[in-house]
Design a protein around this motif. Structure first.
Motif, PDB file in Angstrom:
ATOM      1  N   ARG A 189     -87.303-137.398 -80.575  1.00  0.00           N
ATOM      2  CA  ARG A 189     -85.987-137.215 -81.183  1.00  0.00           C
ATOM      3  C   ARG A 189     -85.474-135.830 -80.803  1.00  0.00           C
ATOM      4  O   ARG A 189     -86.163-134.827 -80.993  1.00  0.00           O
ATOM      5  CB  ARG A 189     -86.071-137.352 -82.702  1.00  0.00           C
ATOM      6  CG  ARG A 189     -86.283-138.757 -83.170  1.00  0.00           C
ATOM      7  CD  ARG A 189     -86.509-138.852 -84.672  1.00  0.00           C
ATOM      8  NE  ARG A 189     -85.438-138.265 -85.470  1.00  0.00           N
ATOM      9  CZ  ARG A 189     -85.275-138.481 -86.769  1.00  0.00           C
ATOM     10  NH1 ARG A 189     -86.122-139.287 -87.419  1.00  0.00           N
ATOM     11  NH2 ARG A 189     -84.283-137.916 -87.436  1.00  0.00           N
ATOM     12  N   LYS A 190     -84.277-135.786 -80.261  1.00  0.00           N
ATOM     13  CA  LYS A 190     -83.687-134.522 -79.834  1.00  0.00           C
ATOM     14  C   LYS A 190     -82.247-134.437 -80.348  1.00  0.00           C
ATOM     15  O   LYS A 190     -81.569-135.459 -80.502  1.00  0.00           O
ATOM     16  CB  LYS A 190     -83.683-134.401 -78.305  1.00  0.00           C
ATOM     17  CG  LYS A 190     -85.059-134.384 -77.663  1.00  0.00           C
ATOM     18  CD  LYS A 190     -85.776-133.060 -77.870  1.00  0.00           C
ATOM     19  CE  LYS A 190     -87.050-132.968 -77.050  1.00  0.00           C
ATOM     20  NZ  LYS A 190     -87.722-131.663 -77.238  1.00  0.00           N
ATOM     21  N   PRO A 191     -81.754-133.219 -80.574  1.00  0.00           N
ATOM     22  CA  PRO A 191     -80.350-133.063 -80.993  1.00  0.00           C
ATOM     23  C   PRO A 191     -79.400-133.619 -79.942  1.00  0.00           C
ATOM     24  O   PRO A 191     -79.717-133.638 -78.741  1.00  0.00           O
ATOM     25  CB  PRO A 191     -80.202-131.549 -81.140  1.00  0.00           C
ATOM     26  CG  PRO A 191     -81.586-131.036 -81.338  1.00  0.00           C
ATOM     27  CD  PRO A 191     -82.473-131.931 -80.542  1.00  0.00           C
ATOM     28  N   VAL A 192     -78.228-134.026 -80.368  1.00  0.00           N
ATOM     29  CA  VAL A 192     -77.272-134.616 -79.434  1.00  0.00           C
ATOM     30  C   VAL A 192     -76.867-133.619 -78.350  1.00  0.00           C
ATOM     31  O   VAL A 192     -76.611-134.007 -77.197  1.00  0.00           O
ATOM     32  CB  VAL A 192     -76.032-135.143 -80.189  1.00  0.00           C
ATOM     33  CG1 VAL A 192     -76.400-136.331 -81.065  1.00  0.00           C
ATOM     34  CG2 VAL A 192     -75.373-134.047 -81.014  1.00  0.00           C
ATOM     35  N   ALA A 193     -76.826-132.335 -78.681  1.00  0.00           N
ATOM     36  CA  ALA A 193     -76.480-131.321 -77.680  1.00  0.00           C
ATOM     37  C   ALA A 193     -77.534-131.264 -76.582  1.00  0.00           C
ATOM     38  O   ALA A 193     -77.223-131.043 -75.411  1.00  0.00           O
ATOM     39  CB  ALA A 193     -76.326-129.949 -78.344  1.00  0.00           C
ATOM     40  N   GLU A 207     -69.450-127.747 -69.923  1.00  0.00           N
ATOM     41  CA  GLU A 207     -68.477-128.833 -70.014  1.00  0.00           C
ATOM     42  C   GLU A 207     -68.951-129.868 -71.036  1.00  0.00           C
ATOM     43  O   GLU A 207     -68.679-131.059 -70.894  1.00  0.00           O
ATOM     44  CB  GLU A 207     -68.297-129.497 -68.646  1.00  0.00           C
ATOM     45  CG  GLU A 207     -67.818-128.558 -67.555  1.00  0.00           C
ATOM     46  CD  GLU A 207     -67.724-129.248 -66.200  1.00  0.00           C
ATOM     47  OE1 GLU A 207     -67.712-130.502 -66.178  1.00  0.00           O
ATOM     48  OE2 GLU A 207     -67.676-128.550 -65.178  1.00  0.00           O
ATOM     49  N   ARG A 208     -69.662-129.418 -72.038  1.00  0.00           N
ATOM     50  CA  ARG A 208     -70.268-130.357 -72.965  1.00  0.00           C
ATOM     51  C   ARG A 208     -69.204-131.091 -73.771  1.00  0.00           C
ATOM     52  O   ARG A 208     -68.354-130.486 -74.409  1.00  0.00           O
ATOM     53  CB  ARG A 208     -71.227-129.647 -73.914  1.00  0.00           C
ATOM     54  CG  ARG A 208     -71.994-130.603 -74.825  1.00  0.00           C
ATOM     55  CD  ARG A 208     -72.834-129.834 -75.827  1.00  0.00           C
ATOM     56  NE  ARG A 208     -73.853-129.060 -75.134  1.00  0.00           N
ATOM     57  CZ  ARG A 208     -74.434-127.986 -75.663  1.00  0.00           C
ATOM     58  NH1 ARG A 208     -74.061-127.545 -76.861  1.00  0.00           N
ATOM     59  NH2 ARG A 208     -75.364-127.344 -74.994  1.00  0.00           N
ATOM     60  N   PHE A 214     -69.127-138.463 -75.004  1.00  0.00           N
ATOM     61  CA  PHE A 214     -70.115-138.474 -73.926  1.00  0.00           C
ATOM     62  C   PHE A 214     -70.884-139.793 -73.939  1.00  0.00           C
ATOM     63  O   PHE A 214     -71.158-140.381 -72.886  1.00  0.00           O
ATOM     64  CB  PHE A 214     -71.062-137.285 -74.077  1.00  0.00           C
ATOM     65  CG  PHE A 214     -72.078-137.179 -72.969  1.00  0.00           C
ATOM     66  CD1 PHE A 214     -71.704-136.826 -71.686  1.00  0.00           C
ATOM     67  CD2 PHE A 214     -73.421-137.438 -73.219  1.00  0.00           C
ATOM     68  CE1 PHE A 214     -72.637-136.729 -70.667  1.00  0.00           C
ATOM     69  CE2 PHE A 214     -74.367-137.341 -72.211  1.00  0.00           C
ATOM     70  CZ  PHE A 214     -73.966-136.985 -70.928  1.00  0.00           C
ATOM     71  N   LYS A 215     -71.237-140.254 -75.136  1.00  0.00           N
ATOM     72  CA  LYS A 215     -71.964-141.523 -75.267  1.00  0.00           C
ATOM     73  C   LYS A 215     -71.131-142.672 -74.715  1.00  0.00           C
ATOM     74  O   LYS A 215     -71.636-143.495 -73.928  1.00  0.00           O
ATOM     75  CB  LYS A 215     -72.304-141.777 -76.734  1.00  0.00           C
ATOM     76  CG  LYS A 215     -72.967-143.130 -76.998  1.00  0.00           C
ATOM     77  CD  LYS A 215     -73.192-143.350 -78.478  1.00  0.00           C
ATOM     78  CE  LYS A 215     -71.866-143.560 -79.198  1.00  0.00           C
ATOM     79  NZ  LYS A 215     -72.065-143.903 -80.632  1.00  0.00           N
ATOM     80  N   VAL A 248     -80.904-138.087 -81.449  1.00  0.00           N
ATOM     81  CA  VAL A 248     -80.944-139.348 -80.703  1.00  0.00           C
ATOM     82  C   VAL A 248     -82.323-139.506 -80.072  1.00  0.00           C
ATOM     83  O   VAL A 248     -82.969-138.512 -79.712  1.00  0.00           O
ATOM     84  CB  VAL A 248     -79.858-139.365 -79.597  1.00  0.00           C
ATOM     85  CG1 VAL A 248     -80.028-140.581 -78.682  1.00  0.00           C
ATOM     86  CG2 VAL A 248     -78.466-139.375 -80.216  1.00  0.00           C
ATOM     87  N   GLN A 249     -82.785-140.738 -79.971  1.00  0.00           N
ATOM     88  CA  GLN A 249     -83.970-141.062 -79.190  1.00  0.00           C
ATOM     89  C   GLN A 249     -83.772-142.453 -78.606  1.00  0.00           C
ATOM     90  O   GLN A 249     -82.809-143.151 -78.932  1.00  0.00           O
ATOM     91  CB  GLN A 249     -85.256-141.000 -80.030  1.00  0.00           C
ATOM     92  CG  GLN A 249     -85.315-142.009 -81.140  1.00  0.00           C
ATOM     93  CD  GLN A 249     -86.548-141.846 -82.016  1.00  0.00           C
ATOM     94  OE1 GLN A 249     -86.521-142.225 -83.176  1.00  0.00           O
ATOM     95  NE2 GLN A 249     -87.635-141.302 -81.490  1.00  0.00           N
ATOM     96  N   PHE A 250     -84.672-142.846 -77.727  1.00  0.00           N
ATOM     97  CA  PHE A 250     -84.552-144.139 -77.064  1.00  0.00           C
ATOM     98  C   PHE A 250     -85.844-144.929 -77.232  1.00  0.00           C
ATOM     99  O   PHE A 250     -86.948-144.372 -77.115  1.00  0.00           O
ATOM    100  CB  PHE A 250     -84.247-143.968 -75.571  1.00  0.00           C
ATOM    101  CG  PHE A 250     -82.858-143.441 -75.301  1.00  0.00           C
ATOM    102  CD1 PHE A 250     -81.820-144.306 -75.015  1.00  0.00           C
ATOM    103  CD2 PHE A 250     -82.600-142.079 -75.357  1.00  0.00           C
ATOM    104  CE1 PHE A 250     -80.541-143.822 -74.784  1.00  0.00           C
ATOM    105  CE2 PHE A 250     -81.326-141.584 -75.124  1.00  0.00           C
ATOM    106  CZ  PHE A 250     -80.286-142.459 -74.844  1.00  0.00           C
ATOM    107  N   ALA A 251     -85.698-146.205 -77.517  1.00  0.00           N
ATOM    108  CA  ALA A 251     -86.836-147.126 -77.498  1.00  0.00           C
ATOM    109  C   ALA A 251     -87.026-147.587 -76.057  1.00  0.00           C
ATOM    110  O   ALA A 251     -86.053-147.932 -75.367  1.00  0.00           O
ATOM    111  CB  ALA A 251     -86.568-148.317 -78.410  1.00  0.00           C
TER     112      ALA A 251
END
Length: 466
Positions: A189-193, A207-208, A214-215, A248-251
Motif C-alpha cells: 500500500r502506497k500513498p497516491v502521490a 507535473e503531478r 491521473f487514474k 492504493v495497492q494492486f491485487a
C-alpha cells in the motif's frame, strides 16, 4: 575488450520474445529527477540491463572499472520491441539515458529510496564492427553489483513488455511482476502521490495530476492493457479516508494457463535427450526447464516434435525465435491446424495450430525420402552410442566418476559455459542429468571412442554425419 566476439555466440536470441530480465527489486521503481523518460527509452534501458546481466553471468568476477558492455544495435532494438534501426534514433535514446538522473526505490513497505540521483548510464557509445552498428555502455558500479547477483528480483518478460503501449503500463507491469509469485498476491500500500510519481514519465512532482484525474487518464487504461496483453491479471484497490483516496495497492495473480500439468506431475531432472533436442533447435536448457515446470515434460516433448517439423517445412515463413514459437504452441492448445499449409501474407503472424493436421498425417503416412531415411538411421546410431557411453559411466567407481565430473566442470568453466544453473547442479552432485549429463557423455565418449566418436564412416549410411 575483444571487439571480435561473435554476435551469434553472445546473443543467440535475436528477438525480444522469450528474453527475460531478473530485475533487482531495488531497480523496479524508477522515478525521474531531471527530465522526462520516454516509453521507448525505458524499454531500451531494460534491454541493456538484460544483455548486461547475461554477460555478467558468464564472468567469474566483477568487470574491471573500464569494462563496457556491448551488443548489436539490431539485437537491442528487437529485444525492446523498437522498429527503428537508425544510429540517429539510437543515439537520441542513449543521450536521454546518459543525461538522466533518477531515484531508484524498492516496492517493499517502508523501504523508501534505495539510490538517489543516479545516472541511468555512466557512459554510452556507438561504433561500427564489420559493417554492423554496435552499442557500448556501462552503468554506475552500484547498479552493476546489484545486476550481477541480485538477492531478490522480479522476472520481467521483455517480449511481453514490448507489447505494452504506454509508459504507465510498462511501469505498472514491472511493479506487479515483482508480486507475481507472492502468496498474498497484493502489492504494498502506497500513498497516491507515490503511485503518481512511480507511474509517470515526468520528474517527481513536476507535473503531478490529481489522483482522480491521473487514474482516469492513465492508470485505468494501463490496467486494462496489462490484463489483455500480459501473463498477469491485476486489479486496483483504493483505500479511503472519508471520501478521499489516500492509499492504493494492486491485487496480482498469474493467469491460468490453458495446458495443465497432468496430475500435477512431480518434475525430476530434465531428460538429457529432451535437452539435446531443445538445444538442437536453438533453445537453452534454462528456458526449456522453465517450460517444463509450467506445462509438463510430456507436453513440451510433443510440441518440440511439432516445432522441428515446422522448422523443416521450407514452404512456411522462417521461424525467427524457436523458444517463442514453442511457447506459443504450448499456450495455444486445441483448434490445431495448418502446420504444412503455406500461409498468406495476412496470416504470417498468426499462431500455428497443429494437432489436427498431425493426426491426419499419422492417418495417411507418406514414404520417407532417402535423405530422411539416412537422417533417421544416423539419429538412431548416435542415440545407441550415447546409451553405451552412459552405461560405461555408470560402471565407473566413485573416484573415477568424481575425476570425470571435475574434468567436465573445468572444461565448461574454461569455455565460459558454466551457467548459474549448471553450477548449482554441479554443487548438488547432479552431474548426469540435463545439460551437464550431455557434456559428461560427450567428454567420456572422446575418452572411450576417440575424438570422432560421433562421426560414422561415410559408407555406413551413405552420408557423413551431420
Amino acid at each position: 575488450m575483444d571487439t571480435t566476439e561473435s554476435s551469434l555466440q553472445l546473443f543467440p536470441s535475436m528477438s525480444g520474445e522469450g528474453a527475460e530480465l531478473r530485475k533487482p527489486h531495488e531497480m523496479i521503481v524508477m522515478i525521474p529527477r531531471t527530465k522526462r523518460v520516454t516509453l521507448t527509452g525505458r524499454k531500451i534501458y531494460n534491454a541493456l540491463l538484460h544483455f548486461s546481466q547475461d554477460r555478467l553471468v558468464s564472468m567469474e568476477g566483477m568487470p574491471t572499472a573500464d569494462f563496457m558492455f556491448s551488443a548489436p544495435l539490431q539485437s537491442i532494438l528487437k529485444v525492446s520491441g523498437s522498429s527503428s534501426e537508425t544510429r540517429t534514433v539510437a543515439k537520441r535514446y542513449l543521450r536521454e539515458m546518459r543525461g538522466l538522473a533518477v531515484d531508484w526505490e524498492t516496492t517493499a513497505p517502508g523501504d523508501g529510496v534505495k539510490w538517489k540521483d543516479f545516472s541511468m548510464l555512466a557512459e554510452a557509445a556507438i561504433e561500427v564492427r564489420n559493417g554492423e552498428n554496435w552499442v557500448l555502455w556501462t552503468f554506475p558500479p552500484t547498479l552493476i553489483t546489484a545486476l550481477k547477483d541480485p538477492m531478490r528480483w522480479a522476472r520481467i518478460d521483455l517480449g511481453v513488455l514490448a507489447t505494452l503501449s504506454t509508459y504507465t503500463s510498462v511501469a505498472l507491469y514491472e511493479i506487479c511482476a515483482r508480486y507475481r509469485d507472492n502468496p498474498g498476491g497484493l502489492t504494498s500500500r502506497k500513498p497516491v502521490a507515490w503511485w503518481a510519481d512511480a507511474l509517470s514519465p515526468a520528474p517527481a512532482g513536476s507535473e503531478r495530476r490529481e489522483w482522480r484525474k491521473f487514474k482516469n487518464e492513465k492508470v485505468k487504461a494501463a490496467v486494462e492493457e496489462i490484463n489483455a496483453e500480459t501473463d498477469l491479471q491485476i486489479e486496483m484497490i483504493e483505500h479511503k479516508q472519508g471520501r478521499s483516496v489516500f492509499e492504493v495497492q494492486f491485487a496480482v495473480r498469474k493467469k491460468r494457463v490453458a495446458v495443465k500439468l497432468v496430475e500435477q506431475e512431480q518434475l525430476g531432472p530434465v531428460d538429457a535427450d529432451l535437452v539435446l533436442s531443445a538445444q538442437a533447435l536453438g533453445i537453452s536448457e534454462m528456458k526449456i526447464e522453465g517450460l517444463i515446470k509450467e506445462f509438463g515434460e510430456k507436453a513440451v516433448n510433443e510440441k518440440l516434435v511439432v516445432l522441428k517439423q515446422r522448422l523443416e517445412n521450407d514452404g512456411l515463413k522462417k521461424v525467427e525465435n524457436s523458444f517463442a514459437y514453442l511457447r506459443s504452441l504450448l499456450r495455444s492448445p486445441g483448434d490445431d491446424d495448418e502446420i504444412a499449409k503455406p500461409r498468406t501474407s495476412t496470416e504470417t503472424n498468426a499462431i500455428p495450430h497443429v494437432d489436427r493436421v498431425l493426426q491426419s498425417a499419422k492417418a495417411e503416412p507418406q514414404a520417407l525420402s532417402p535423405s530422411q531415411v539416412q537422417n533417421k538411421a544416423f539419429d538412431e546410431w548416435i542415440a545407441d552410442r550415447r546409451r553405451f557411453v552412459t552405461d560405461e559411466i555408470q560402471k565407473l567407481d566413485s573416484f573415477q566418476k568424481e575425476q570425470l565430473f571435475k574434468a567436465v566442470a573445468h572444461e565448461l568453466t574454461e569455455k565460459g559455459l558454466m551457467t548459474p544453473v549448471l553450477k548449482r547442479r554441479a554443487a548438488q552432485g547432479d552431474m548426469m542429468h540435463g545439460a551437464l549429463g550431455v557434456h559428461c557423455v560427450n567428454h567420456y565418449a572422446k575418452v572411450l571412442l576417440g575424438p570422432d566418436w560421433n562421426k560414422p564412416d561415410a559408407d555406413l549410411f551413405g552420408v557423413v554425419a551431420r
